[in-house]
Design an enzyme around this catalytic site. Structure first.
Site, PDB file in Angstrom:
ATOM      1  N   HIS A   1       0.837  -1.198   0.000  1.00 21.93           N
ATOM      2  CA  HIS A   1       0.000   0.000   0.000  1.00 21.93           C
ATOM      3  C   HIS A   1       0.875   1.252   0.000  1.00 21.93           C
ATOM      4  O   HIS A   1       2.109   1.161  -0.115  1.00 21.93           O
ATOM      5  CB  HIS A   1      -1.011  -0.030   1.149  1.00 21.93           C
ATOM      6  CG  HIS A   1      -0.409  -0.071   2.536  1.00 21.93           C
ATOM      7  ND1 HIS A   1       0.516   0.848   2.982  1.00 21.93           N
ATOM      8  CD2 HIS A   1      -0.611  -0.912   3.574  1.00 21.93           C
ATOM      9  CE1 HIS A   1       0.841   0.581   4.231  1.00 21.93           C
ATOM     10  NE2 HIS A   1       0.179  -0.490   4.618  1.00 21.93           N
TER      11      HIS A   1
ATOM     12  N   HIS B   1       4.082   1.413   2.152  1.00 20.40           N
ATOM     13  CA  HIS B   1       5.249   0.690   1.621  1.00 20.40           C
ATOM     14  C   HIS B   1       5.828   1.445   0.436  1.00 20.40           C
ATOM     15  O   HIS B   1       7.036   1.506   0.251  1.00 20.40           O
ATOM     16  CB  HIS B   1       4.869  -0.725   1.188  1.00 20.40           C
ATOM     17  CG  HIS B   1       4.097  -1.475   2.224  1.00 20.40           C
ATOM     18  ND1 HIS B   1       2.782  -1.824   2.056  1.00 20.40           N
ATOM     19  CD2 HIS B   1       4.435  -1.892   3.464  1.00 20.40           C
ATOM     20  CE1 HIS B   1       2.353  -2.446   3.133  1.00 20.40           C
ATOM     21  NE2 HIS B   1       3.332  -2.494   4.013  1.00 20.40           N
TER      22      HIS B   1
ATOM     23  N   CYS C   1       2.302 -12.648  18.582  1.00 22.74           N
ATOM     24  CA  CYS C   1       1.410 -11.941  17.647  1.00 22.74           C
ATOM     25  C   CYS C   1       1.654 -12.483  16.253  1.00 22.74           C
ATOM     26  O   CYS C   1       2.770 -12.410  15.743  1.00 22.74           O
ATOM     27  CB  CYS C   1       1.648 -10.432  17.661  1.00 22.74           C
ATOM     28  SG  CYS C   1       0.794  -9.611  16.293  1.00 22.74           S
TER      29      CYS C   1
ATOM     30  N   HIS D   1      -0.441  -4.138  16.421  1.00 23.41           N
ATOM     31  CA  HIS D   1      -1.644  -4.441  15.635  1.00 23.41           C
ATOM     32  C   HIS D   1      -2.946  -4.388  16.429  1.00 23.41           C
ATOM     33  O   HIS D   1      -4.023  -4.479  15.841  1.00 23.41           O
ATOM     34  CB  HIS D   1      -1.506  -5.825  14.979  1.00 23.41           C
ATOM     35  CG  HIS D   1      -0.404  -5.880  13.968  1.00 23.41           C
ATOM     36  ND1 HIS D   1       0.875  -6.274  14.274  1.00 23.41           N
ATOM     37  CD2 HIS D   1      -0.393  -5.554  12.660  1.00 23.41           C
ATOM     38  CE1 HIS D   1       1.621  -6.206  13.196  1.00 23.41           C
ATOM     39  NE2 HIS D   1       0.892  -5.770  12.200  1.00 23.41           N
TER      40      HIS D   1
ATOM     41  N   LYS E   1      -3.510   4.446  11.421  1.00 25.46           N
ATOM     42  CA  LYS E   1      -2.412   3.759  10.740  1.00 25.46           C
ATOM     43  C   LYS E   1      -2.958   2.965   9.553  1.00 25.46           C
ATOM     44  O   LYS E   1      -4.030   2.377   9.642  1.00 25.46           O
ATOM     45  CB  LYS E   1      -1.732   2.812  11.730  1.00 25.46           C
ATOM     46  CG  LYS E   1      -0.426   2.278  11.201  1.00 25.46           C
ATOM     47  CD  LYS E   1       0.246   1.337  12.177  1.00 25.46           C
ATOM     48  CE  LYS E   1       1.283   0.521  11.423  1.00 25.46           C
ATOM     49  NZ  LYS E   1       1.656  -0.693  12.100  1.00 25.46           N
TER      50      LYS E   1
ATOM     51  N   LYS F   1      -2.358  -3.430   6.409  1.00 24.59           N
ATOM     52  CA  LYS F   1      -2.734  -4.505   5.489  1.00 24.59           C
ATOM     53  C   LYS F   1      -3.744  -5.411   6.175  1.00 24.59           C
ATOM     54  O   LYS F   1      -4.728  -5.827   5.594  1.00 24.59           O
ATOM     55  CB  LYS F   1      -1.507  -5.353   5.166  1.00 24.59           C
ATOM     56  CG  LYS F   1      -0.616  -4.800   4.093  1.00 24.59           C
ATOM     57  CD  LYS F   1       0.516  -5.793   3.861  1.00 24.59           C
ATOM     58  CE  LYS F   1       1.456  -5.307   2.780  1.00 24.59           C
ATOM     59  NZ  LYS F   1       2.579  -6.213   2.594  1.00 24.59           N
TER      60      LYS F   1
HETATM   61  N1  MSP Z   1       8.825  -8.089   6.446  1.00 26.00           N
HETATM   62  C1  MSP Z   1       9.142  -7.132   7.436  1.00 26.00           C
HETATM   63  C2  MSP Z   1      10.444  -6.433   7.128  1.00 26.00           C
HETATM   64  C3  MSP Z   1      11.635  -7.339   6.997  1.00 26.00           C
HETATM   65  S1  MSP Z   1      13.066  -6.473   6.543  1.00 26.00           S
HETATM   66  C4  MSP Z   1      14.309  -7.578   6.651  1.00 26.00           C
HETATM   67  C5  MSP Z   1       8.025  -6.072   7.513  1.00 26.00           C
HETATM   68  N2  MSP Z   1       7.204  -5.996   6.471  1.00 26.00           N
HETATM   69  S2  MSP Z   1       5.956  -5.003   6.345  1.00 26.00           S
HETATM   70  O1  MSP Z   1       5.384  -5.253   5.064  1.00 26.00           O
HETATM   71  O2  MSP Z   1       5.085  -5.169   7.463  1.00 26.00           O
HETATM   72  O3  MSP Z   1       6.464  -3.553   6.455  1.00 26.00           O
HETATM   73  C6  MSP Z   1       7.511  -3.098   5.672  1.00 26.00           C
HETATM   74  C7  MSP Z   1       7.785  -1.631   5.878  1.00 26.00           C
HETATM   75  O4  MSP Z   1       6.685  -0.838   5.465  1.00 26.00           O
HETATM   76  C8  MSP Z   1       8.094  -1.238   7.317  1.00 26.00           C
HETATM   77  O5  MSP Z   1       9.317  -0.544   7.323  1.00 26.00           O
HETATM   78  C9  MSP Z   1       6.977  -0.318   7.693  1.00 26.00           C
HETATM   79  O6  MSP Z   1       7.374   0.721   8.529  1.00 26.00           O
HETATM   80  C10 MSP Z   1       6.570   0.234   6.342  1.00 26.00           C
HETATM   81  N3  MSP Z   1       5.232   0.740   6.407  1.00 26.00           N
HETATM   82  C11 MSP Z   1       4.072   0.026   6.550  1.00 26.00           C
HETATM   83  N4  MSP Z   1       3.041   0.908   6.682  1.00 26.00           N
HETATM   84  C12 MSP Z   1       3.507   2.176   6.631  1.00 26.00           C
HETATM   85  C13 MSP Z   1       2.911   3.442   6.678  1.00 26.00           C
HETATM   86  N5  MSP Z   1       1.619   3.605   6.843  1.00 26.00           N
HETATM   87  N6  MSP Z   1       3.716   4.520   6.537  1.00 26.00           N
HETATM   88  C14 MSP Z   1       5.061   4.396   6.317  1.00 26.00           C
HETATM   89  N7  MSP Z   1       5.644   3.208   6.275  1.00 26.00           N
HETATM   90  C15 MSP Z   1       4.917   2.075   6.501  1.00 26.00           C
HETATM   91  O7  MSP Z   1       7.951  -5.387   8.496  1.00 26.00           O
END
Ligand code: MSP
Length: 536
Positions: free
Chosen positions: A18, A21, A132, A152, A300, A303
């Site tokens: 989203h 990411h 979790c 979460h 926040k 997903k």
């Molecule tokens: N799979 C692990 C990371 C492993 S790295 C060796 C993970 N994945 S995640 O999909 O949950 O999140 C990945 C990244 O996306 C995180 O750094 C997280 O902070 C970022 N974000 C997820 N939602 C976000 C926002 N709403 N805003 C900014 N960044 C966000 O964690």
């Protein structure tokens, strides 16, 4: 030419990426593009974290195998990256065979070594804790938020299982030494202080295998155990550059490595990962930078809860550059921010349409009206020389490898230093917002210059000089903007008649022409009529 590696976290595949990411990926993309323009040898890595219990469950829910599920999401995510013009050099998926080879080798290296207290790095024990499923992590009673996952806000399960532990506790002293030795190992400072706080509280050993989950790599020499997602995931950064083949050292040891992550996964990157690397007798990355979160209406994006915005929706509506510009200019890197479409449109209209697009459009239109699209490069002093190039010009001459020679920001103009700090500075980088606001100051200056010089009232010779000066400004601005708003910046450079050679070719910024041979084009950023939109 510096070797530079920048990484995003690898994203979970429980659902497609989203906007949150996309933010991290776009922020890294701008740095990677900028360093390529500076002729650095860049390796920009992103990818997917495909193992774990969550994925197993998702697959069951959807009546497919875990492999089918991860392939499906990987296909969608690849499409999103392409739609966002992400210039990653590799796309790692943790289910790939190259990652299995790297993970097994890394495990064996760690298991074969001893921790600073002389005991083995990995040992078998029993784990009991609050688990979790979304975090794929255990919490202690005190870390829970009213009995729920602090991140979460979903119920956690009490889990007891046999597990392999990594002796993180024994590496605490080495981490303290590291943090003293490298005062900018973690940025921004507020995050570093949090990490140091965790370290002071004392580190517990980390459970690094699961026996109740099948979807993961089997742990070497421990039948029935699969490697825990985080231990497996962190190793991706090495896999992608060839580990265990010694060639990985070209980047890992002889280059600069920066991990960009979101603030909530700091403890894994700043504590577990360096300890894992030390246990495997490997060098450490140069820096870990944690950015903040985008919320939507204060909530926040998640997903799990399906509240993630699709970045492509806004790109389709307002252009990809508009989304990239908004995300990078609106929120200071490292802070949190709230995403709103209204604010995006406001910034689009004021910065992109009124300031930048308008300056380009009116200058090129006048150049056609008054001199048929051919404008001599002005001979006189440039009104923004000091803003753009500093009093002494760019350190290594006007153009060749524009940023390559910049080793310190002493004596640079504010635009130069904003970009310098953005790409190379030790303290606040990468600070997209500063770099962009620097360039926007000059762009606004250009508009004011046109208004006060009023070429429409001047004799042809003076008209040509005024427009020529603004063309010089547009040339100077559009070059670094190739990193931030690549489509519009490239379009403008083509309208200015500049034939640059851009990555993946060796970079060659087109020399300044004696005469700008312009071409007509549509406005780069047509104004969005908000009134019309509201009426609908
Ligand atoms: N799979 C692990 C990371 C492993 S790295 C060796 C993970 N994945 S995640 O999909 O949950 O999140 C990945 C990244 O996306 C995180 O750094 C997280 O902070 C970022 N974000 C997820 N939602 C976000 C926002 N709403 N805003 C900014 N960044 C966000 O964690």
């Amino acid at each position: 030419m510096g070797r530079f590696m920048i990484t995003t976290p690898i994203y979970y595949v429980n659902a497609p990426m989203h906007l949150g990411h996309a933010y991290c990926t776009i922020a890294c993309d701008a740095v990677a593009r900028f360093r390529r323009l500076a002729t650095d040898d860049v390796f920009f890595l992103t990818g997917l974290d495909e193992h774990g219990g969550n994925i197993e469950e998702k697959a069951v829910e959807n009546g497919v195998t875990p492999q089918e599920w991860v392939d499906r999401i990987a296909g969608i995510d690849r499409g999103i990256l392409a739609d966002l013009a992400i210039s990653n050099d590799d796309f790692i998926r943790t289910t790939e065979d190259r990652h299995r080879v790297a993970t097994e080798e890394f495990w064996r290296k760690v298991a074969g070594g001893t921790a600073p207290d002389g005991q083995s790095n990995i040992y078998v024990g029993e784990y009991e804790g609050w688990y979790c499923r979304s975090c794929e992590a255990y919490y202690t009673e005190s870390e829970l938020d009213e009995g729920k996952c602090p991140d979460h806000k979903i119920p956690v399960e009490k889990v007891k299982e046999e597990t392999c532990f990594f002796r993180l506790s024994s590496w605490a002293g080495k981490l303290v030494e590291l943090f003293d030795r490298v005062p900018d190992f973690v940025l921004p400072d507020v995050r570093f202080n949090e990490v140091k706080g965790l370290l002071k509280e004392g580190l517990r050993d980390v459970s690094i295998t699961r026996t109740r989950i099948k979807w993961g790599f089997p742990a070497p020499d421990h039948p029935g155990h699969v490697i825990y997602v985080w231990f497996d995931a962190l190793i991706n950064y090495l896999t992608a550059i060839g580990y265990p083949d010694p060639k990985f050292r070209d980047r890992w040891e002889r280059g600069e490595v920066i991990h960009v992550i979101g603030k909530e996964i700091m403890r894994f990157h700043a504590l577990l990962w360096p300890a894992m690397l030390m246990a495997a007798d490997l060098p450490l990355p140069r820096r870990i930078f944690a950015h903040g979160w985008w919320t939507v209406n204060g909530e926040k994006m998640s997903k799990t809860r399906g509240t993630g915005l699709d970045p492509r929706e806004f790109a389709k509506k307002y252009s990809l550059d508009a989304v990239r510009y908004f995300l990078l200019a609106e929120m200071p890197f490292g802070h949190d921010g709230d995403f709103s479409e209204r604010r995006l449109v406001e910034r689009y209209n004021s910065d992109l349409a009124n300031d930048f697009g308008n300056l380009a459009h009116r200058t090129i239109s006048m150049a056609f009206r008054y001199m048929g699209g051919k404008v001599k490069r002005p001979a006189g002093p440039c009104p923004w020389e000091a803003f753009i190039r500093g009093p002494g010009g760019w350190p290594d001459g006007d153009h060749a490898g524009l940023y390559a020679g910049i080793k310190s920001d002493q004596g640079l103009s504010f635009v130069q230093s904003a970009f310098y700090r953005f790409a190379y500075g030790p303290l606040r980088i990468p600070q997209h917002q500063d770099a962009l606001s620097g360039i926007w100051r000059v762009i606004k200056h250009g508009n004011k210059y046109l208004d006060t010089e009023a070429p429409w009232n001047k004799p042809p010779e003076r008209q040509e000089e005024i427009l020529g000066q603004v063309l010089l400004l547009l040339e100077a601005a559009s070059w670094p903007l190739l990193a931030f708003i690549p489509d519009a910046a490239l379009k403008l450079r083509r309208q200015l008649g500049l034939a640059d050679e851009l990555p993946p070719k060796p970079v060659r910024r087109a020399p300044l022409p004696e005469v700008f041979g312009l071409s007509h084009g549509d406005p780069l950023f047509p104004r969005i009529d908000t009134k019309k939109k509201e009426k609908k």
